[in-house]
Enzyme design. Sequence first.
Site, PDB file in Angstrom:
ATOM      1  N   ASP A 112     -10.885  -3.786   1.514  1.00  0.00           N
ATOM      2  CA  ASP A 112     -10.221  -3.034   2.578  1.00  0.00           C
ATOM      3  C   ASP A 112     -11.111  -1.870   3.009  1.00  0.00           C
ATOM      4  OD1 ASP A 112      -7.706  -2.521   4.164  1.00  0.00           O
ATOM      5  OD2 ASP A 112      -8.098  -0.548   3.277  1.00  0.00           O
ATOM      6  N   TYR A 119     -13.525   5.677   7.118  1.00  0.00           N
ATOM      7  CA  TYR A 119     -13.907   6.036   5.739  1.00  0.00           C
ATOM      8  C   TYR A 119     -15.381   6.429   5.641  1.00  0.00           C
ATOM      9  CZ  TYR A 119      -9.455   3.677   4.726  1.00  0.00           C
ATOM     10  OH  TYR A 119      -8.139   3.285   4.719  1.00  0.00           O
ATOM     11  N   LYS A 170     -10.731  -1.328  10.237  1.00  0.00           N
ATOM     12  CA  LYS A 170      -9.698  -0.730  11.106  1.00  0.00           C
ATOM     13  C   LYS A 170     -10.311   0.040  12.270  1.00  0.00           C
ATOM     14  CE  LYS A 170      -7.190  -0.033   6.795  1.00  0.00           C
ATOM     15  NZ  LYS A 170      -8.175   0.421   5.804  1.00  0.00           N
ATOM     16  N   HIS A 230      -5.672   1.402  12.960  1.00  0.00           N
ATOM     17  CA  HIS A 230      -5.483   2.278  11.791  1.00  0.00           C
ATOM     18  C   HIS A 230      -4.235   3.156  11.918  1.00  0.00           C
ATOM     19  CE1 HIS A 230      -8.099   4.267   8.478  1.00  0.00           C
ATOM     20  NE2 HIS A 230      -6.842   4.389   8.192  1.00  0.00           N
TER      21      HIS A 230
HETATM   22  N1  LIG Z   1      -4.143   2.280   6.479  1.00  0.00           N
HETATM   23  C1  LIG Z   1      -4.109   3.514   6.073  1.00  0.00           C
HETATM   24  O1  LIG Z   1      -3.743   4.465   6.798  1.00  0.00           O
HETATM   25  C2  LIG Z   1      -4.505   3.796   4.644  1.00  0.00           C
HETATM   26  C3  LIG Z   1      -4.169   5.033   4.061  1.00  0.00           C
HETATM   27  C4  LIG Z   1      -4.515   5.244   2.735  1.00  0.00           C
HETATM   28  C5  LIG Z   1      -5.181   4.258   2.018  1.00  0.00           C
HETATM   29  N2  LIG Z   1      -5.531   3.077   2.618  1.00  0.00           N
HETATM   30  C6  LIG Z   1      -6.267   2.007   1.875  1.00  0.00           C
HETATM   31  O2  LIG Z   1      -5.596   1.780   0.625  1.00  0.00           O
HETATM   32  C7  LIG Z   1      -6.518   1.974  -0.438  1.00  0.00           C
HETATM   33  C8  LIG Z   1      -5.809   2.457  -1.682  1.00  0.00           C
HETATM   34  O3  LIG Z   1      -5.117   3.665  -1.468  1.00  0.00           O
HETATM   35  P1  LIG Z   1      -5.621   5.088  -2.022  1.00  0.00           P
HETATM   36  O4  LIG Z   1      -7.096   5.092  -2.114  1.00  0.00           O
HETATM   37  O5  LIG Z   1      -4.938   6.121  -1.196  1.00  0.00           O
HETATM   38  O6  LIG Z   1      -4.973   5.228  -3.459  1.00  0.00           O
HETATM   39  P2  LIG Z   1      -4.622   4.341  -4.752  1.00  0.00           P
HETATM   40  O7  LIG Z   1      -5.335   3.058  -4.733  1.00  0.00           O
HETATM   41  O8  LIG Z   1      -3.146   4.352  -4.875  1.00  0.00           O
HETATM   42  O9  LIG Z   1      -5.167   5.280  -5.905  1.00  0.00           O
HETATM   43  C9  LIG Z   1      -6.511   5.575  -6.025  1.00  0.00           C
HETATM   44  C10 LIG Z   1      -6.667   6.519  -7.207  1.00  0.00           C
HETATM   45  O10 LIG Z   1      -6.264   5.871  -8.414  1.00  0.00           O
HETATM   46  C11 LIG Z   1      -7.319   5.895  -9.360  1.00  0.00           C
HETATM   47  N3  LIG Z   1      -7.244   4.623 -10.107  1.00  0.00           N
HETATM   48  C12 LIG Z   1      -7.536   3.377  -9.674  1.00  0.00           C
HETATM   49  N4  LIG Z   1      -7.310   2.459 -10.628  1.00  0.00           N
HETATM   50  C13 LIG Z   1      -6.862   3.138 -11.708  1.00  0.00           C
HETATM   51  C14 LIG Z   1      -6.476   2.755 -13.016  1.00  0.00           C
HETATM   52  N5  LIG Z   1      -6.502   1.469 -13.409  1.00  0.00           N
HETATM   53  N6  LIG Z   1      -6.066   3.722 -13.888  1.00  0.00           N
HETATM   54  C15 LIG Z   1      -6.036   5.022 -13.495  1.00  0.00           C
HETATM   55  N7  LIG Z   1      -6.385   5.450 -12.267  1.00  0.00           N
HETATM   56  C16 LIG Z   1      -6.799   4.517 -11.385  1.00  0.00           C
HETATM   57  C17 LIG Z   1      -8.587   6.053  -8.551  1.00  0.00           C
HETATM   58  O11 LIG Z   1      -9.582   6.720  -9.300  1.00  0.00           O
HETATM   59  P3  LIG Z   1     -11.132   6.286  -9.401  1.00  0.00           P
HETATM   60  O12 LIG Z   1     -11.573   5.781  -8.073  1.00  0.00           O
HETATM   61  O13 LIG Z   1     -11.784   7.572  -9.805  1.00  0.00           O
HETATM   62  O14 LIG Z   1     -11.205   5.249 -10.480  1.00  0.00           O
HETATM   63  C18 LIG Z   1      -8.102   6.947  -7.404  1.00  0.00           C
HETATM   64  O15 LIG Z   1      -8.093   8.298  -7.782  1.00  0.00           O
HETATM   65  C19 LIG Z   1      -7.514   2.978   0.156  1.00  0.00           C
HETATM   66  O16 LIG Z   1      -8.692   3.110  -0.608  1.00  0.00           O
HETATM   67  C20 LIG Z   1      -7.703   2.396   1.533  1.00  0.00           C
HETATM   68  O17 LIG Z   1      -8.557   1.267   1.476  1.00  0.00           O
HETATM   69  C21 LIG Z   1      -5.175   2.832   3.912  1.00  0.00           C
END
Ligand SMILES: NC(=O)c1ccc[n+]([C@@H]2O[C@H](COP(=O)([O-])OP(=O)(O)OC[C@H]3O[C@@H](n4cnc5c(N)ncnc54)[C@H](OP(=O)(O)O)[C@@H]3O)[C@@H](O)[C@H]2O)c1
Length: 318
Positions: free
Chosen positions: A55, A60, A85, A116
């Site tokens: 994704d 980003y 996006k 997005h």
């Molecule tokens: N469409 C939109 O508007 C939108 C908005 C937000 C996000 N997104 C997409 O969704 C993806 C995921 O969402 P997000 O990045 O907001 O948050 P997330 O995936 O809910 O959480 C990411 C956090 O969790 C940690 N983490 C990952 N696996 C883990 C595990 N097994 N144990 C403990 N901690 C863990 C990561 O740390 P480390 O990286 O340090 O390991 C990071 O700090 C984004 O990267 C993006 O691609 C889209």
Amino acid sequence: MTSAKYPSIKAGTDSLKLNTGATVPILGLGTWRSPDEQVTKAVEVALKAGIRHLDCAFAYDNEVAVGKGIKNSNIPRDQLFVTTKIWGTFHRRVEEGIDISLQRLGLDYVDLLLIHWPVALRQKGDEKIPLREDGSRDLDDERTLNETWKEMEALVAKGKARAIGVSNVSKPFMEDLLKTAKIVPASNQIEAHPFLPEHDLVLYLQSKGITPAAYSPLGSGAAPVLEDETILKIAKAKGAEPAQVAIAWQAQRGVLVIPKSVTEHRIISNAKLISLTDQEMQEINELHKQPGKHIRTCMPPWGVDFKFDNYPPPGQKV
Ligand SMILES: NC(=O)c1ccc[n+]([C@@H]2O[C@H](COP(=O)([O-])OP(=O)(O)OC[C@H]3O[C@@H](n4cnc5c(N)ncnc54)[C@H](OP(=O)(O)O)[C@@H]3O)[C@@H](O)[C@H]2O)c1
């Protein structure tokens, strides 16, 4: 496929069919806030661990580094599912937006192209979030989502996007979009995790053949979902990681799930889809009803009542 109240599909399902007929692996790697110097390796680790869904987004600012990871993996393009996006300032120049992303990623097409944010931002040079003088976001009020969607549809015909979809779209916005859409969106990527299950929206999307995708599935930044007592209890009972529980819950709801990590051992353990029992699913379905457990982590706070043109509220910084 769904029960009356909560979404649910067969446990163990690891891919879904989009309304285009394409197959998408349920689990993908998120790349938001993954710095260039870490994301190339993260993508390589993910692909080596068997993840085939990435994704990405123009916004980003790391698509070149993601593209390097794809190239280094030597995995044939047709075995990958890559999403990117179109950013808010590109609603009036969608093709330019995808061309930049394709060039940065080193690809000829993406498997899924999303809008997005469901609102257009006025273009001011290269500013990502142009602001008005009063500090609020400079919306392009005259541009509708429906108009931008029409440009997205043209990209399918040109072969630059195999499927198109949206993100951060609530039910009223989706109903409005469906009135004029020639192509029904393949997916809607929304914030969703056990503290914000969005059961009704997920069921609605599934009823329309639109595959929901859960972003911030661990609760984003500090991953607060992983400290929840119910998640910890279920993880302990199964000898699993808390993140695997939160990820499996989405998968068993028929929701694409894209956890972000740049940490090798987490990427590898996140990639292993475990199965939850009906009772475990039910406990997580209801978890957000506990006091203080209904939380939206991403800003702006997209939702039915959200008025983007008043955001941020007076006196608050973006
Ligand atoms: N469409 C939109 O508007 C939108 C908005 C937000 C996000 N997104 C997409 O969704 C993806 C995921 O969402 P997000 O990045 O907001 O948050 P997330 O995936 O809910 O959480 C990411 C956090 O969790 C940690 N983490 C990952 N696996 C883990 C595990 N097994 N144990 C403990 N901690 C863990 C990561 O740390 P480390 O990286 O340090 O390991 C990071 O700090 C984004 O990267 C993006 O691609 C889209």
